[in-house]
Design a protein around this motif. Structure first.
Motif, PDB file in Angstrom:
ATOM      1  N   PRO A 271       1.234  -1.320   0.016  1.00  0.00           N
ATOM      2  CA  PRO A 271       0.289   0.161  -0.345  1.00  0.00           C
ATOM      3  C   PRO A 271       0.570   1.136   0.037  1.00  0.00           C
ATOM      4  O   PRO A 271       0.624   2.050  -0.762  1.00  0.00           O
ATOM      5  N   LYS A 272       1.713   1.280   0.853  1.00  0.00           N
ATOM      6  CA  LYS A 272       2.963   2.370   0.722  1.00  0.00           C
ATOM      7  C   LYS A 272       3.415   2.621  -0.788  1.00  0.00           C
ATOM      8  O   LYS A 272       3.353   4.107  -1.421  1.00  0.00           O
ATOM      9  N   TYR A 273       3.281   1.695  -1.366  1.00  0.00           N
ATOM     10  CA  TYR A 273       4.373   1.848  -2.849  1.00  0.00           C
ATOM     11  C   TYR A 273       3.051   2.286  -3.716  1.00  0.00           C
ATOM     12  O   TYR A 273       3.499   3.026  -4.943  1.00  0.00           O
ATOM     13  N   VAL A 274       2.179   1.722  -3.318  1.00  0.00           N
ATOM     14  CA  VAL A 274       0.989   1.656  -4.626  1.00  0.00           C
ATOM     15  C   VAL A 274       0.450   3.620  -4.294  1.00  0.00           C
ATOM     16  O   VAL A 274       0.632   4.512  -5.657  1.00  0.00           O
ATOM     17  N   VAL A 275       0.643   4.037  -2.689  1.00  0.00           N
ATOM     18  CA  VAL A 275       0.015   5.819  -2.445  1.00  0.00           C
ATOM     19  C   VAL A 275       1.247   5.949  -2.942  1.00  0.00           C
ATOM     20  O   VAL A 275       1.404   7.352  -3.724  1.00  0.00           O
ATOM     21  N   SER A 276       2.382   5.925  -2.599  1.00  0.00           N
ATOM     22  CA  SER A 276       3.340   6.986  -3.555  1.00  0.00           C
ATOM     23  C   SER A 276       3.631   6.764  -5.437  1.00  0.00           C
ATOM     24  O   SER A 276       4.105   7.927  -5.785  1.00  0.00           O
ATOM     25  N   PHE A 277       3.063   5.773  -5.998  1.00  0.00           N
ATOM     26  CA  PHE A 277       3.525   5.911  -6.903  1.00  0.00           C
ATOM     27  C   PHE A 277       1.945   6.681  -7.758  1.00  0.00           C
ATOM     28  O   PHE A 277       2.507   7.735  -8.466  1.00  0.00           O
ATOM     29  N   LEU A 278       0.892   6.488  -6.891  1.00  0.00           N
ATOM     30  CA  LEU A 278       0.025   7.358  -7.548  1.00  0.00           C
ATOM     31  C   LEU A 278       0.250   8.624  -7.292  1.00  0.00           C
ATOM     32  O   LEU A 278      -0.109   9.541  -8.022  1.00  0.00           O
ATOM     33  N   LYS A 279       1.078   9.522  -6.005  1.00  0.00           N
ATOM     34  CA  LYS A 279       1.792  10.260  -6.307  1.00  0.00           C
ATOM     35  C   LYS A 279       2.414  11.134  -7.388  1.00  0.00           C
ATOM     36  O   LYS A 279       2.086  12.550  -7.195  1.00  0.00           O
ATOM     37  N   ALA A 280       3.576   9.801  -7.438  1.00  0.00           N
ATOM     38  CA  ALA A 280       4.478  10.339  -8.662  1.00  0.00           C
ATOM     39  C   ALA A 280       3.673  10.916  -9.428  1.00  0.00           C
ATOM     40  O   ALA A 280       3.507  11.377 -10.674  1.00  0.00           O
ATOM     41  N   MET A 281       2.552   9.770 -10.331  1.00  0.00           N
ATOM     42  CA  MET A 281       1.793  10.353 -11.513  1.00  0.00           C
ATOM     43  C   MET A 281       1.086  11.214 -11.328  1.00  0.00           C
ATOM     44  O   MET A 281       0.794  12.062 -12.370  1.00  0.00           O
ATOM     45  N   PHE A 282      -0.566  11.699 -10.221  1.00  0.00           N
ATOM     46  CA  PHE A 282      -0.925  12.726 -10.621  1.00  0.00           C
ATOM     47  C   PHE A 282      -0.819  13.649  -9.546  1.00  0.00           C
ATOM     48  O   PHE A 282      -0.958  14.818  -9.344  1.00  0.00           O
ATOM     49  N   GLY A 283       0.732  13.822  -9.279  1.00  0.00           N
ATOM     50  CA  GLY A 283       1.310  14.906  -7.944  1.00  0.00           C
ATOM     51  C   GLY A 283       0.573  15.232  -6.941  1.00  0.00           C
ATOM     52  O   GLY A 283      -0.414  14.535  -6.526  1.00  0.00           O
ATOM     53  N   ASP A 284       0.299  16.314  -6.868  1.00  0.00           N
ATOM     54  CA  ASP A 284      -0.908  16.913  -5.601  1.00  0.00           C
ATOM     55  C   ASP A 284      -2.284  17.420  -5.768  1.00  0.00           C
ATOM     56  O   ASP A 284      -3.228  16.933  -5.633  1.00  0.00           O
TER      57      ASP A 284
ATOM     58  N   ALA B  74      -3.267  14.310  -6.329  1.00  0.00           N
ATOM     59  CA  ALA B  74      -3.567  12.937  -6.035  1.00  0.00           C
ATOM     60  C   ALA B  74      -4.094  13.201  -4.176  1.00  0.00           C
ATOM     61  O   ALA B  74      -2.535  13.465  -3.776  1.00  0.00           O
ATOM     62  N   ASP B  75      -4.557  13.600  -3.924  1.00  0.00           N
ATOM     63  CA  ASP B  75      -4.746  13.008  -2.293  1.00  0.00           C
ATOM     64  C   ASP B  75      -5.904  11.847  -1.854  1.00  0.00           C
ATOM     65  O   ASP B  75      -6.353  11.101  -2.051  1.00  0.00           O
ATOM     66  N   ALA B  76      -5.981  11.902  -0.264  1.00  0.00           N
ATOM     67  CA  ALA B  76      -7.202  10.660   0.794  1.00  0.00           C
ATOM     68  C   ALA B  76      -7.780  11.220  -0.045  1.00  0.00           C
ATOM     69  O   ALA B  76      -8.634   9.725  -0.284  1.00  0.00           O
ATOM     70  N   GLY B  77      -8.835  12.651  -0.467  1.00  0.00           N
ATOM     71  CA  GLY B  77     -10.131  12.675  -0.666  1.00  0.00           C
ATOM     72  C   GLY B  77     -10.649  11.996  -1.778  1.00  0.00           C
ATOM     73  O   GLY B  77     -11.782  11.312  -1.916  1.00  0.00           O
ATOM     74  N   ASN B  78      -9.793  11.849  -2.350  1.00  0.00           N
ATOM     75  CA  ASN B  78      -9.849  11.266  -3.565  1.00  0.00           C
ATOM     76  C   ASN B  78      -9.706   9.896  -4.155  1.00  0.00           C
ATOM     77  O   ASN B  78      -8.948   9.498  -5.590  1.00  0.00           O
ATOM     78  N   ASP B  79      -9.048   9.181  -3.069  1.00  0.00           N
ATOM     79  CA  ASP B  79      -8.247   7.731  -3.463  1.00  0.00           C
ATOM     80  C   ASP B  79      -6.685   7.673  -3.911  1.00  0.00           C
ATOM     81  O   ASP B  79      -6.222   6.847  -4.857  1.00  0.00           O
ATOM     82  N   PHE B  80      -6.400   9.230  -3.901  1.00  0.00           N
ATOM     83  CA  PHE B  80      -4.548   9.286  -4.487  1.00  0.00           C
ATOM     84  C   PHE B  80      -5.053   9.029  -6.170  1.00  0.00           C
ATOM     85  O   PHE B  80      -3.925   8.920  -6.739  1.00  0.00           O
ATOM     86  N   GLY B  81      -6.373   9.013  -6.717  1.00  0.00           N
ATOM     87  CA  GLY B  81      -6.509   8.982  -7.976  1.00  0.00           C
ATOM     88  C   GLY B  81      -6.426   7.085  -8.714  1.00  0.00           C
ATOM     89  O   GLY B  81      -6.306   7.673 -10.252  1.00  0.00           O
ATOM     90  N   TYR B  82      -6.541   6.984  -7.377  1.00  0.00           N
ATOM     91  CA  TYR B  82      -6.886   5.709  -8.336  1.00  0.00           C
ATOM     92  C   TYR B  82      -7.881   5.554  -9.282  1.00  0.00           C
ATOM     93  O   TYR B  82      -7.605   4.946 -10.327  1.00  0.00           O
ATOM     94  N   GLY B  83      -8.773   5.769  -9.051  1.00  0.00           N
ATOM     95  CA  GLY B  83     -10.648   5.987  -9.866  1.00  0.00           C
ATOM     96  C   GLY B  83      -9.750   6.673 -11.307  1.00  0.00           C
ATOM     97  O   GLY B  83     -10.693   6.537 -12.279  1.00  0.00           O
ATOM     98  N   TRP B  84      -8.860   7.250 -11.388  1.00  0.00           N
ATOM     99  CA  TRP B  84      -8.085   7.725 -12.823  1.00  0.00           C
ATOM    100  C   TRP B  84      -7.420   6.752 -13.573  1.00  0.00           C
ATOM    101  O   TRP B  84      -7.339   6.275 -14.411  1.00  0.00           O
TER     102      TRP B  84
ATOM    103  N   ILE C 299      -5.671  12.408 -18.112  1.00  0.00           N
ATOM    104  CA  ILE C 299      -5.267  13.736 -18.911  1.00  0.00           C
ATOM    105  C   ILE C 299      -4.999  15.057 -18.746  1.00  0.00           C
ATOM    106  O   ILE C 299      -3.688  15.184 -18.124  1.00  0.00           O
ATOM    107  N   LEU C 300      -6.000  15.216 -17.696  1.00  0.00           N
ATOM    108  CA  LEU C 300      -5.679  17.219 -17.251  1.00  0.00           C
ATOM    109  C   LEU C 300      -4.787  16.807 -16.176  1.00  0.00           C
ATOM    110  O   LEU C 300      -4.173  17.922 -15.612  1.00  0.00           O
ATOM    111  N   ASN C 301      -4.612  15.965 -14.968  1.00  0.00           N
ATOM    112  CA  ASN C 301      -3.952  15.886 -13.874  1.00  0.00           C
ATOM    113  C   ASN C 301      -2.839  15.315 -14.093  1.00  0.00           C
ATOM    114  O   ASN C 301      -2.464  15.091 -12.874  1.00  0.00           O
ATOM    115  N   LEU C 302      -2.392  14.200 -14.848  1.00  0.00           N
ATOM    116  CA  LEU C 302      -1.162  13.481 -14.865  1.00  0.00           C
ATOM    117  C   LEU C 302      -0.299  15.110 -14.274  1.00  0.00           C
ATOM    118  O   LEU C 302      -0.122  15.824 -15.457  1.00  0.00           O
TER     119      LEU C 302
END
Lengths: 244, 193, 817
Positions: free
Chosen positions: C289-302, C304-314, C460-463
């Motif tokens: 889970p640490k690696y997944v969230v850190s990956f999603l944060k790298a993908m979508f930067g700011d 991605a946050d806890a409120g949107n599942d770190f962009g998991y749905g994207w 696309i817009l949030n990458l």
């Protein structure tokens, strides 16, 4: 007779052909449009753009295959017969570098009949470029005189190609020969006293290449061949060898 | 980076060529007068840049020698400092120069129109714009928000990608990032075959 | 590779099987030769005598596709002759685990097989658990349902007679290989395997490698210097491109691509995070889970946050149970499912199995982008053999890219070393670095979505897409993102890290969004100590060639994986002469009281398993930290085709029965159903085994090397190697043109009649095999021949779905006959 020498330890060669290409790279030699002639050896022979050629030969021994690789090149003879052959036509066609013992052809060889130079060579090495210049391995004299190893030696991954002072190479050759003798009773150095490119083979040299040693041609011993080459005019030698 | 040249040669006599007097030509040596015997390295003034071979994954070091004037690579050879290859290379690695300098390299964007029998040269600007338009059209047309079971999948089913193990890590990473952001799932490359 | 190239020199016995290292990884022979100089034995096993074989101390041949039989015989030999390393097997492998009663094996099938779906229910292979949910163990290995006893029973069927009849390898040669290799079962001896596509490109590819992995575990060869399971990878950055997961089934760092059933990040974490109830199991993947969230944060930067599942749905989701692999991709393309296609730095018209299907599939596209250095059979497919350009609608964009010395960035070699390389010249003409092409293309796509809107524009817009400096792609910026940084001030273990600071290593990654990391495995590659991939320290403090300060390797610069299995329970090296790591903590009253390891970065820095006084410690972990239970996997219940390897014939083979069972081929192999997917076994029209391979002088489809005169001169044309016996049978002369044909296509090739191929005696009959390199294609050179993959079948391994291009059936005939 100090100077430099190569040791080509064929027992270490994997025929990766790094040397064949590195030679072309350093010497800025081109390549021909070849065909596959039913062997991996290509180009089929040394040529004006190929000073170093890995020769492939396969045989069955006790029912199992063996595959011999012979990274062929100029032997840089201690007393090079080709020098006399060329000098018979033109002065300054050959530099016999005192420092290293390298035998280097110059641009002045252009027009010297390559067949005669070739026939003077017990190892069948010299070839002509398209413009008629006679060419072969230069021992990478420009690299060596600047403290670099020849391109074919630097590139070799396994220690098949070695280069150093003659004393070092002779010592290394003897050491490797001794190590191989147990497993390969026919292991031997080819013409070590006469050449600066010392080949170490593990089997009958004729199984590697017809010109692996100077004496393999029927009717003429290596010593005799060398002596004839030194004392006979180039043209006659050429004939003699062909007839022999 | 620091290059140290571990491959220096011991020569039997102390003397090596000092000053470079006259160059050697491509083929056969131009030695005038012969007795002088001074040999110049053709790479002497070139800039050395280390790289890693582009073929198999042994990861051998290669040094590119770049001519200061033309900015072109004039010679490539093994990196003697590299612990894996120690300056050695195979046939392919030894030929790296012929990738750097090869007249058969494609140097312009090419385009082949539907049903056409030829290539046309195009500008980058045109190509990038046209490709982007097609990506958008294909994506918008094929995008699957929900699959047959009604589960949200948010994926682009109409575009596929293969490649590439020849890219640098950093390129691989941004490539997967852009493909996944576009919703591609058919993302594959050499590792699968 | 669990080990690395230089480490080969530490080996006592090198088995080269399923690869041809001297030809395809030539510089590995620098280290193979070094090992031989030190007394190591080199064994070459290959259907054909190769340049590798020429240097071997012992060579023997086997028929393509029978490696499991060959190696299964070795397992039987090791177990019957007590050649295994008992303490290692009992303490470090799952040989001691007790398997549940539902496990069974009968006549080629494991329990749990559903003939309708052609799938196994893997729950049949579960371990028996104790009251805490931990697998039951019997360290004496005597319980009849221990993995060890089941292994023994399974491979007792692999007798010399049967193995020889299947492989075509003479019995005395089998025994010789078994003897030589199993001599490394001694604690201070190490054997290594160098394999490549010769093992993976089969419908039993994964199990080929599993068989060898079992041997390595039985002999105690994992984790030690000169040992390991070493896949010799074939492209300069195929390790890196795999790590960064340009593959359908994984995200960077080997995180599974989510399927539709994992709708939320919580679902994902639940589904893919392994659990161990054993306090002594590190179960490293519990950190996923640490690696997944850190990956999603790298993908979508700011964004991605806890409120949107770190962009998991994207992120796109796969359908559960559906494969999107290479073979599936071209199958879907053939069926017209795609309008667009990128072939970025690849030449699929020649490189994949069943190339004719691939080439036809390309005609079903609306558009294709090919990025390459040279013209190739993919870019120009519309004018290839059998194509009428006037009937091919596909638009093609050819984008010329920079060569490797024309850009800066890192590549990861087979030994997991990420090495930085530099730019030596500008690309020629208008060619551009791939990174610039990607940046410009995605900028344009994004601006279209920003301007015009479109379907689901959010990802696309949030990458996060800020990888340029002065308008040019900047590899350093991406390298920082791959490593990862802190997104806010964080205090970990009493140390505060500032926002924007690079994360020191993956142990610091978090699941709360406070860290980013594009790929957790590369976290440490580019941190506050600098670009570690660019290091050029040539000293080797280890004495075993680790060169720990040259470049950087994943994970955390550990040069030999599973190195805690290289020491005994007390942390002392099995081989004191070649220690990878050794415990150097202080001892008081027979107990270790301080924790210190020397040597390589240990696989987890816990105390050894046992104190010097023989008492077991509770603050330690088992050595195989990536396995959920911490033990080396002799039993592999996660595989799709069974927990033990079993010999099955290739999808196309020359024999009418499988001598090991009535299950002829792998029951769960991937096969396809279009009219281009034809498979023929024991068809008299295709009587010879065919295989594909490579030569030193060319690379892959030849897309780079066919254009280089020096290389082309050495290997100018497609050839087919065959025995003198087969040539006589077919009246073929060396060097003449012949036709090689399979149920899928035909190629013209130069006959190379050689002593290096010999007929096999298989099930009492003489079987011939031929082989062709797959380096050629019709674009260049003239008369060079076409791709050998026109012959190979689209059938795949059930786990990896890698095509079976190493064993299929062909005919060879004189041209014009």
């Amino acid at each position: 007779m100090a100077g430099m020498s190569f040791l080509v330890d064929t027992s270490r060669c994997t025929a990766c052909r790094g040397c064949q290409i590195a030679c072309k790279n350093w010497n800025q030699n081109g390549a021909g449009m070849t065909k596959n002639l039913g062997t991996h050896q290509n180009p089929p022979d040394l040529d004006g753009n190929t000073f170093k050629l890995v020769r492939f030969s396969e045989h069955l021994k006790d029912g199992k295959p063996v595959w011999y690789f012979f990274a062929d090149q100029c032997r840089h003879c201690i007393e090079p017969p080709c020098k006399d052959a060329i000098q018979g036509y033109v002065d300054g066609g050959v530099i016999h570098d005192e420092e290293t013992g390298a035998v280097v052809y110059t641009e002045k060889t252009k027009g010297v009949p390559v067949d005669e130079v070739r026939a003077s060579c017990p190892y069948d090495i010299p070839r002509a470029k398209d413009d008629g210049t006679v060419v072969k391995c230069t021992m990478c004299i420009d690299r060596v005189r600047n403290g670099l190893k020849p391109a074919c030696v630097k590139v070799c991954p396994t220690g098949a190609m070695n280069f150093g002072t003659r004393d070092e190479m002779m010592a290394l050759a003897q050491e490797r020969l001794a190590a191989l003798k147990g497993k390969f009773p026919k292991a031997q150095l080819l013409d070590p006293d006469d050449v600066r490119t010392l080949y170490l083979v593990t089997d009958d040299p004729a199984l590697y290449h017809p010109y692996a040693v100077a004496g393999v041609r029927p009717g003429i011993s290596r010593k005799l061949a060398l002596r004839k080459l030194f004392f006979a005019p180039a043209r006659n030698v050429a004939k003699g060898l062909r007839m022999g | 980076m620091k290059l140290t040249r571990r491959d220096f040669l011991k020569i039997s006599s102390a003397a090596t060529a000092g000053l470079a007097l006259g160059g050697c030509t491509t083929m056969g040596f131009n030695m005038q007068p012969v007795q002088e015997q001074a040999w110049r390295l053709r790479t002497q003034d070139a800039k050395e840049t280390p790289t890693i071979c582009c073929y198999c994954a042994v990861g051998c070091g290669i040094i590119c020698h770049t001519d200061n004037r033309s900015g072109k690579v004039i010679y490539t050879e093994g990196d003697a400092d590299h612990p894996i290859n120690g300056g050695a290379l195979c046939a392919k690695g030894a030929a790296a120069y012929q990738i750097a300098r090869n007249e058969k390299r494609i140097t312009k964007v090419l385009y082949r129109a539907p049903y056409s029998s030829r290539w046309e040269e195009k500008s980058w600007d045109w190509a990038i714009k046209e490709i982007a338009k097609r990506v958008k059209a294909s994506r918008d047309k094929s995008f699957t928000v929900k699959n047959a079971k009604g589960q949200v999948v948010n994926r682009c089913d109409g575009i596929a990608s293969v490649g590439s193990a020849a890219l640098d890590n950093e390129e691989c990473w941004i490539y997967q990032a852009m493909l996944r952001a576009m919703g591609l799932v058919y993302i594959e490359h050499q590792a699968r075959i | 590779m669990t080990n690395h190239w230089i480490d080969i020199k530490n080996s006592d016995c090198i088995l080269i099987m399923g690869s041809n290292a001297a030809e395809n990884h030539p510089i590995s022979f620098r280290w193979v030769t070094e090992a031989q100089k030190n007394g190591a034995t080199l064994i070459s096993v290959d259907p054909r005598f190769t340049r590798t074989s020429s240097k071997a101390d012992f060579y023997t041949a086997l028929r393509s596709g029978t490696d499991i039989a060959f190696l299964g015989g070795m397992i039987n030999y090791i177990l019957s002759n007590n050649k295994y390393f008992k303490e290692y097997v009992a303490r470090y492998t799952n040989a001691c685990f007790i398997v549940g009663k539902k496990y069974g094996f009968h006549d080629g099938l494991f329990s749990g097989f559903d003939p309708k779906t052609r799938k196994y229910d893997k729950s049949y292979w579960a371990y028996e658990l104790d009251e805490n949910g931990v697998p039951k163990k019997d360290y004496t290995l005597k319980h009849p349902r221990t993995v060890f006893q089941l292994l023994k029973k399974h491979f007792s069927r692999y007798t010399l007679d049967k193995v020889s009849a299947v492989t075509g390898t003479p019995k005395e040669d089998l025994v010789k290989v078994y003897e030589l290799y199993s001599a490394t079962g001694k604690p201070d001896k190490a054997g290594t395997i160098m394999y490549a596509m010769g093992w993976t490109q089969h419908t039993v590819g994964v199990q080929n490698i599993r068989t060898m992995a079992i041997i390595q575990l039985l002999l105690g060869n994992m984790g030690v210097a000169g040992g390991g399971v070493n896949a010799l990878r074939g492209e300069s950055n195929v390790q890196g491109s795999t790590d960064h997961c340009l593959l359908f089934h994984i995200w960077p760092g080997y995180l599974p691509t989510p399927t539709a059933s994992a709708a939320t990040l919580a679902d994902y974490n639940k589904k893919y995070t392994p659990v161990s109830h054993d306090p002594l199991s590190a179960n490293w993947w519990q950190n996923r889970p640490k690696y997944v969230v850190s990956f999603l944060k790298a993908m979508f930067g700011d964004a991605a946050d806890a409120g949107n599942d770190f962009g998991y749905g994207w992120m796109p989701k796969l359908d559960d149970g559906k494969a999107y692999s290479w073979l599936d991709l071209f199958d879907a393309m053939y069926r017209g499912e795609f309008s667009g296609f990128f072939a970025w730095g690849q030449n699929p018209a020649c490189s994949g199995a069943n190339a004719a299907k691939t080439r036809e599939a390309l005609t079903r596209l609306d558009w294709m982008v090919n990025v390459n250095l040279f013209d190739n059979e993919t870019a120009s497919f519309w004018k290839g053999p059998g194509m009428d350009p006037g009937k091919v609608k596909t638009e093609v964009f050819f984008l010329p890219c920079a060569a490797f010395m024309e850009k800066e960035g890192s590549v990861t070699n087979s030994g997991r070393w990420a090495q930085w390389r530099y730019k030596a010249q500008d690309p020629p003409g208008e060619a551009k670095p791939d990174g610039d092409i990607m940046v410009e293309l995605f900028n344009e796509i994004r601006s279209l979505y920003a301007k015009e809107g479109g379907v689901f524009p959010d990802p696309i817009l949030n990458l996060k897409w800020d990888y340029t400096t002065d308008g040019k792609f900047d590899a350093h910026k991406v390298a920082r993102t791959i490593n990862g940084e802190f997104t806010r001030d964080v205090t970990i273990k009493d140390k505060t890290y500032k926002k924007g600071q690079l994360v020191p290593s993956f142990a610091f990654l978090q699941a709360d969004g406070s860290t980013t990391s594009g790929n957790w495995l590369y976290c440490q590659s580019y941190n506050e100590s600098g670009n570690n991939m660019a290091r050029r320290d040539t000293t080797d403090a280890s004495g075993i060639g680790l060169y720990s300060n040259w470049a950087w390797c994943w994970p955390v610069n550990r040069r030999i994986l599973y190195n805690r299995a290289s020491v005994d329970l007390m942390g002392r090296p099995w081989n004191p002469k070649k220690p990878v790591i050794a415990f150097a903590g202080e001892v008081r009253d027979g107990k270790y009281v301080t924790n210190k390891w020397v040597g390589d970065v240990p696989d987890g820095g816990w105390y050894p398993m046992m104190n010097p006084d023989g008492t077991l410690r509770t603050d330690t972990k088992y050595p195989f930290i990536m396995k959920p239970h911490g033990f080396g996997g002799i039993f592999g219940p996660g595989r799709n085709d069974g927990p033990f390897p079993e010999h099955y014939e290739p999808i196309e083979c020359p024999v009418e029965k499988n001598l090991f069972s009535s299950q002829f081929t792998n029951p769960v192999a991937a096969v396809y159903g279009t009219e281009k997917d034809v498979y023929k076994t024991c068809d008299p029209r295709y009587p010879f085994v065919g295989t594909t391979y490579r030569v030193t002088e060319h690379w892959q489809t030849g897309v780079l090397t066919r254009w280089q005169p020096w290389l082309l001169e050495t290997e100018p044309q497609l050839f087919v190697e065959m025995s003198e016996e087969l040539a006589r049978l077919r009246g073929i002369k060396n060097g003449e043109k012949v036709i090689v044909e399979s149920p899928r296509g035909a190629v013209e090739a130069v006959a190379m009649v050689t002593k290096r191929f010999r007929p096999f005696l298989v099930q009492g009959q003489e079987i011939h095999q031929v082989g062709l390199p797959w380096h050629y294609g019709w674009v260049w050179p003239p008369d060079g021949g076409d791709s050998a993959n026109l012959l190979s079948p689209s059938a795949g391994d059930p786990n990896t779905r890698i095509p079976e291009t190493k064993a299929f059936m062909v005919n060879v005939r004189k041209k014009g006959v």
